[in-house]
Every structure is written in structure tokens, then in C-alpha cells.
Design a protein around this motif. Sequence first.
Motif, mmCIF file in Angstrom:
data_model
loop_
_atom_site.group_PDB
_atom_site.id
_atom_site.type_symbol
_atom_site.label_atom_id
_atom_site.label_comp_id
_atom_site.label_asym_id
_atom_site.label_seq_id
_atom_site.Cartn_x
_atom_site.Cartn_y
_atom_site.Cartn_z
ATOM 1 N N THR A 269 0.805 -1.219 0.000
ATOM 2 C CA THR A 269 0.000 0.000 0.000
ATOM 3 C C THR A 269 0.836 1.266 0.000
ATOM 4 N N CYS A 270 2.151 1.139 0.169
ATOM 5 C CA CYS A 270 3.017 2.319 0.256
ATOM 6 C C CYS A 270 4.302 2.046 -0.500
ATOM 7 N N LYS A 271 4.616 2.889 -1.460
ATOM 8 C CA LYS A 271 5.834 2.711 -2.241
ATOM 9 C C LYS A 271 7.039 3.244 -1.482
ATOM 10 N N PRO A 272 8.233 2.731 -1.710
ATOM 11 C CA PRO A 272 9.432 3.222 -1.015
ATOM 12 C C PRO A 272 9.701 4.689 -1.351
ATOM 13 N N TYR A 273 10.351 5.372 -0.427
ATOM 14 C CA TYR A 273 10.725 6.762 -0.676
ATOM 15 C C TYR A 273 11.783 6.855 -1.767
ATOM 16 N N ASP A 274 12.601 5.801 -1.915
ATOM 17 C CA ASP A 274 13.617 5.734 -2.964
ATOM 18 C C ASP A 274 13.716 4.280 -3.412
ATOM 19 N N TYR A 436 16.231 14.868 1.577
ATOM 20 C CA TYR A 436 14.784 14.759 1.439
ATOM 21 C C TYR A 436 14.490 13.981 0.165
ATOM 22 N N ALA A 437 13.992 12.750 0.319
ATOM 23 C CA ALA A 437 13.725 11.889 -0.840
ATOM 24 C C ALA A 437 12.443 12.341 -1.532
ATOM 25 N N LEU A 438 12.523 12.498 -2.854
ATOM 26 C CA LEU A 438 11.373 12.894 -3.659
ATOM 27 C C LEU A 438 10.690 11.630 -4.161
ATOM 28 N N GLN A 439 9.773 11.119 -3.357
ATOM 29 C CA GLN A 439 9.169 9.811 -3.585
ATOM 30 C C GLN A 439 8.474 9.713 -4.937
ATOM 31 N N VAL A 440 7.848 10.798 -5.381
ATOM 32 C CA VAL A 440 7.066 10.764 -6.606
ATOM 33 C C VAL A 440 7.940 10.534 -7.841
ATOM 34 N N LEU A 441 9.243 10.804 -7.739
ATOM 35 C CA LEU A 441 10.151 10.649 -8.879
ATOM 36 C C LEU A 441 10.891 9.315 -8.870
ATOM 37 N N GLY A 442 10.601 8.460 -7.917
ATOM 38 C CA GLY A 442 11.237 7.153 -7.888
ATOM 39 C C GLY A 442 12.562 7.163 -7.159
ATOM 40 N N SER A 443 13.542 7.899 -7.663
ATOM 41 C CA SER A 443 14.848 8.004 -7.004
ATOM 42 C C SER A 443 15.423 9.386 -7.275
#
Length: 466
Positions: A269-274, A436-443
Motif C-alpha cells: 500500500t506504500c511505495k518506497p521513498y527511494d 529529502y527523498a522525492l518519492q514521486v520521482l522514484g529516485s
Amino acid sequence: MNRLRWVGEGDIWELDMSTPVTLEATARAVSNDPLPLGLSRGTRLSRPKQAEFFHRFMATPLIPSFSPLHGGLSLQKVLTFPFPNNWFVSLLGQFDVQRFVSEVKKSEAFVSGSSRLSTLGKHLKDKSLYALGFCSELLLTPEDTLLLSYDSYKCDLNKNPRAKAVFNHKFPLHNLTAEAVWPGLFVDKDGEYWDVPLSMAVDLASLPAESGLSYHLCLHHNSGSPKKFSSDDVEVPPASLLPGLSLKSAFSYRANMDLWRGITPKQETCKPYDIFLSSPHVSVSGIIGSVMTAAFGENSIRTKLEKDSEGVGGFSLHLPSVNSGVMADALGRASLTAQYGNFQKLFFDLTRFHARLDFPHGLRFLTGATSVAQELLNSRQPSLEAFQKICPEVAVSLQQQIVGPFSLRAESGIQIDLKNGASPVSINNTVFAIEYALQVLGSAKAVAWYSPKQKEFMVELRFYET
């Protein structure tokens, strides 16, 4: 150090170092023979594109940076121009906040309170507080890009301008880069910055691979007398920055092995931050290689320099009759990476440690290891000089998630000097950062880092970098 980059998991060659001393925000490593630092330049967003991303998507109208060589605290803002999608044109402005505050405090009218607004307006009109950088990035074809930039400081086009032209071409299995910079900014192993009046290079590098063979070719030409950045002091520059032409070829082989890899299921239900930091594991890797350098001109003097106290040798041949020389040596690296957590949960779901051992002088290591082995076989105590030859250059990194996409990170080098009986081990080039990891961009991540040694602070953006 490379400002918080996991370089041990990439290739063995150094990347450009981030620095706030110029608008371009990068400095190329000084070649430390025989290791050809800087051969693999690494991919990264230009500083104007980073600033535009912060403005548009991270609600950051002004980007701070700090450098004692550039007046202290500064603020940056970029303006972009409406051109076709394949052409990015920008104007990057920088305001020297610390010097502005210092000048205002010196003003008698401001201290007395008689006309503070007019005093502030007067100092804001001071052109010496500003720096401007023009940048044009044109996508010629899907495989070719051309970057042109021109930076002026103190709003004076004739005082210390910096210009750059870079052409990149992507082959199926290689990257080709042709570059001309005037002046070129370099940084040595002690963290000192050097300006070379004109620096030109052509790099051909195989694409990075998880394992297997990689190779690099670099043709590099320096023109003019190098000098310390923002200094009128006359000091002896590194030999590799002297005028001349050099041709370098390097080959390396990399092998990886997982000692352990986690099988804990991820939260669906939750994707990794990176995505690159979503798998707990313990792994080791090793790199061996060789490098050869042919130098023509004043920079060839390094081939006849005396061996240092540790016996750095390698193959070296100097031909004074034709002002040229040849150097060759082997090199190696061993690294360990350990990660716990999937970087998915809200708190403390990522702990990552990385240690790297570099052996940049293969002949020195071989002679030292041979000497130690012979002494032990003969039941004698090996000398400190022999042990010193086999001591590696050590770097360690630690990253810890605090909450959500935020994590703390520290990286440091460890220097071993057995001849210093009082303190044989010292820590240097430490860098601290908040990521600060930008989760929406994958990595991708926004990084704010600080270097205590050089007293530098910078905020930057990085994509697809672990």
C-alpha cells in the motif's frame, strides 16, 4: 570527498565535486597520478535546472549557499525563457547577503536611524553584490546535447568572468564528452581550489556496469599558468595542472557479491521513498585496474619527481629532450555496503553503512606486502615503512532515516599515518547532510550539506544516485 555520493558503488573514478564557490557549482578533481581522477565526469543536472526545480516544485523561491571564498551567505534565483522544449535558456542570479549586511552595518546613516530605508536602497543598488550566469542547454538530437554558459561576478563582464562549452554524445555503450572551460576550476586532495586559464578535454567512457570490464580514455590540455582561486598569493600548483597535453587510458574490472539480502515483504500500500534504497542487504565489491598516462609539455615534469616518503613508484619515464613523459601503475578498491530497512515506513526504516578501501598505487602496495611477508617468514619485525605502504585510503558513510522522506547522512575520510606515533589515525574531509527523498520521482533527492573543513554549505538536487 564527493559531497555525500556513494561513489564506492559506482565506478572507481572520481566525480565532479559540488561546491558553492562559483555559479556553476562544480569543481573537477586534480589528477592524482597515477589514478586519473575526473575521467568519468558523471551525469548531473546543471545548476540553473536545479534552481528551476526548487522554484517550481518545492516552493523554494531563493536557494541559500555559503562559502567563505565567495563572501559568505548567498541567495540564488533563476529566470527561464520561453523557448522550445529542446532548448533550455536561463539567467541565474546570486545576491551576496552577508556582505550586504556587513556594508549596511558600517553605514553611519543606518546606525543613527536617520534614513534607514534610503541606506538599504542605496546598498541594494551596489552591483558588486550580484553575480549573473547565463546558460543555454540545447538538445540537438536525442543523443546530442550542447551546453554554453557565461558567468560574471560583481556585475562586471570584464572582471573574472567564467565561460564553459560542453558537448555530449551518447553512444549505445559509451559516453563522449568534449569540453572547454576558461578558467577551469579544480580542487586538490587538500580541498584547495585552483584556476587554470584554459582547460580542454575529450572524454570517452564506457557505460557504468554492475560488474565486468570498463574503460576510459581522456585527452586533456591545459593552457596558461594556474593559480589559487580568489587569491593573489603565488604558490606552487599541482604538477598535473601545468600547461601541456596529457593522454590517459584506464581499464578496470569490477565484481560484486551479496553476502545477505533481505526477504521481508514490502508494504504493497506504500511505495518506497527511494526505489534504489528499498532492499535490505549486505554486499561486497572489488575493483582492480590499471592506468597509463602520457604527458607532453610542462606537466610532464611530474614523471621525474622524486618518490615520496612512502615509496610511491609505478612505472615512470621522463624524456627531457622532447619535454614529455610516461607513467603507469595498477590500482584497486574494496568496499562493503550494509543496509537495514526498506525505506518505506514513517520512522527509522533505513540504516545504511558503507566502507571503502582504496589502493591507488598498486606497485607501492605490492612492494609493501612483499616486504612484510618476507620479514614475517624470517621471524623479524616488519618496518613501519612497509606497513605504511599497504595502508589503504579509507572512506566511510552512514545514513539514517529520521522521519518520512527525511534522513541524516555523514561521510568522512580516515587517514592512516603509522609514523605519527601520537595519533596514527585521523579523520578528515567530514561532510554532514540532510536529505529529502522525492518519492514521486522514484529516485531523487534534495540535499543540504555542510563541510566543516572548508566551511561550505549548499543545497542541491540529485537524480538516480545511490
